[in-house]
Write a protein that holds these residues in place. Structure first.
Motif, PDB file in Angstrom:
ATOM      1  N   GLY A 152       3.141  11.698   1.565  1.00  0.00           N
ATOM      2  CA  GLY A 152       1.527  12.056   1.817  1.00  0.00           C
ATOM      3  C   GLY A 152       1.867  12.387   3.290  1.00  0.00           C
ATOM      4  O   GLY A 152       2.852  12.428   3.890  1.00  0.00           O
ATOM      5  N   SER A 153       0.531  12.465   3.848  1.00  0.00           N
ATOM      6  CA  SER A 153       0.442  12.814   5.265  1.00  0.00           C
ATOM      7  C   SER A 153      -0.074  11.411   6.012  1.00  0.00           C
ATOM      8  O   SER A 153      -0.458  10.601   5.518  1.00  0.00           O
ATOM      9  CB  SER A 153      -0.294  14.065   5.683  1.00  0.00           C
ATOM     10  N   VAL A 154       0.258  11.302   7.284  1.00  0.00           N
ATOM     11  CA  VAL A 154       0.029  10.107   8.257  1.00  0.00           C
ATOM     12  C   VAL A 154      -0.896  10.562   9.457  1.00  0.00           C
ATOM     13  O   VAL A 154      -0.493  11.718  10.167  1.00  0.00           O
ATOM     14  CB  VAL A 154       1.131   9.442   8.638  1.00  0.00           C
ATOM     15  N   PRO A 189      10.140  12.182   9.149  1.00  0.00           N
ATOM     16  CA  PRO A 189       9.840  13.529   8.642  1.00  0.00           C
ATOM     17  C   PRO A 189       8.661  13.644   7.592  1.00  0.00           C
ATOM     18  O   PRO A 189       8.693  13.656   6.145  1.00  0.00           O
ATOM     19  CB  PRO A 189      11.097  13.700   7.753  1.00  0.00           C
ATOM     20  N   PHE A 190       7.287  13.684   7.910  1.00  0.00           N
ATOM     21  CA  PHE A 190       6.039  13.704   7.060  1.00  0.00           C
ATOM     22  C   PHE A 190       5.355  14.492   7.783  1.00  0.00           C
ATOM     23  O   PHE A 190       5.304  14.592   9.073  1.00  0.00           O
ATOM     24  CB  PHE A 190       5.880  12.561   6.449  1.00  0.00           C
ATOM     25  N   LEU A 209       7.433   4.525   6.407  1.00  0.00           N
ATOM     26  CA  LEU A 209       6.825   5.845   6.248  1.00  0.00           C
ATOM     27  C   LEU A 209       7.719   6.886   5.673  1.00  0.00           C
ATOM     28  O   LEU A 209       7.234   8.089   5.389  1.00  0.00           O
ATOM     29  CB  LEU A 209       5.609   6.182   7.339  1.00  0.00           C
ATOM     30  N   ARG A 210       8.959   6.698   6.135  1.00  0.00           N
ATOM     31  CA  ARG A 210       9.992   7.753   6.029  1.00  0.00           C
ATOM     32  C   ARG A 210      10.090   8.098   4.558  1.00  0.00           C
ATOM     33  O   ARG A 210      10.455   9.326   4.259  1.00  0.00           O
ATOM     34  CB  ARG A 210      11.267   7.460   6.541  1.00  0.00           C
ATOM     35  N   ILE A 258       0.819  -1.224   0.035  1.00  0.00           N
ATOM     36  CA  ILE A 258      -0.054   0.072   0.009  1.00  0.00           C
ATOM     37  C   ILE A 258       0.945   1.314  -0.029  1.00  0.00           C
ATOM     38  O   ILE A 258       0.674   2.191  -0.971  1.00  0.00           O
ATOM     39  CB  ILE A 258      -0.998  -0.260   1.084  1.00  0.00           C
ATOM     40  N   VAL A 259       1.875   1.233   0.923  1.00  0.00           N
ATOM     41  CA  VAL A 259       2.964   2.234   0.789  1.00  0.00           C
ATOM     42  C   VAL A 259       3.490   2.789  -0.136  1.00  0.00           C
ATOM     43  O   VAL A 259       3.765   3.863  -0.792  1.00  0.00           O
ATOM     44  CB  VAL A 259       3.671   2.395   2.181  1.00  0.00           C
TER      45      VAL A 259
END
Length: 160
Positions: free
Chosen positions: A98-100, A121-122, A93-94, A61-62
């Protein structure tokens, strides 16, 4: 603990999302595990063992959406911080552009986990579930941790 099968096909479901000209939000139920027994939650009433999303599915997905700056991944569950691969999720997620958003009851977040989340960093958001006054919250969650007490994130203050 059982896992949600890896045969889940992200290729078919993510293909249209890669080019969709609208912002996209995806809720990822990382785990059905939870450390509370909330009266209003379906997970608490289940008799079956909680399941976890296979990390390989989350990775697909990511990686499938990592370049979409207008995509929001919502990490939820049960209690997502109890997911056995939670630190790996944050590491992956690094590379996500997009945003989390992390939806949590806030109780299992240690200072170490909080610093891990904030070091990635997001754009990010943490949403902690609070239900009304302290006594109402404790009655709904059947919690041993009262929201008027300090947590590992500091004192939670709220207005009703």
């Amino acid at each position: 603990m059982t896992s949600i099968p890896e045969r889940f096909s992200c290729k078919e479901c993510l293909a249209p999302l890669r080019t969709l000209p609208l912002p996209v939000s995806i809720s990822c139920v990382l785990t059905e595990r939870c450390n509370q027994k909330c009266k209003i939650c379906g997970y608490a009433a289940r008799k079956s063992r909680p399941r976890d999303m296979a990390f390989s599915v989350f990775r697909k997905i990511v990686l499938g959406l990592k370049d979409r700056r207008d995509c929001t991944l919502i990490l939820t569950g049960g209690e997502p911080t109890l997911y056995p691969h939670f630190e790996e999720v944050l590491e992956l997620l690094r590379s996500f552009k997009g945003s989390v958003c992390l939806l949590t009851n806030g109780t299992p977040i240690s200072p170490t986990r909080a610093s891990l989340f904030y070091s990635v960093p997001f754009p990010r958001q943490v949403v902690i579930s609070l239900y009304g006054t302290a006594s109402t919250h404790d009655e709904i969650t059947l919690s041993l941790i009262h929201i008027s007490e300090p947590t590992s994130l500091g004192m939670i203050s709220y207005a009703v």
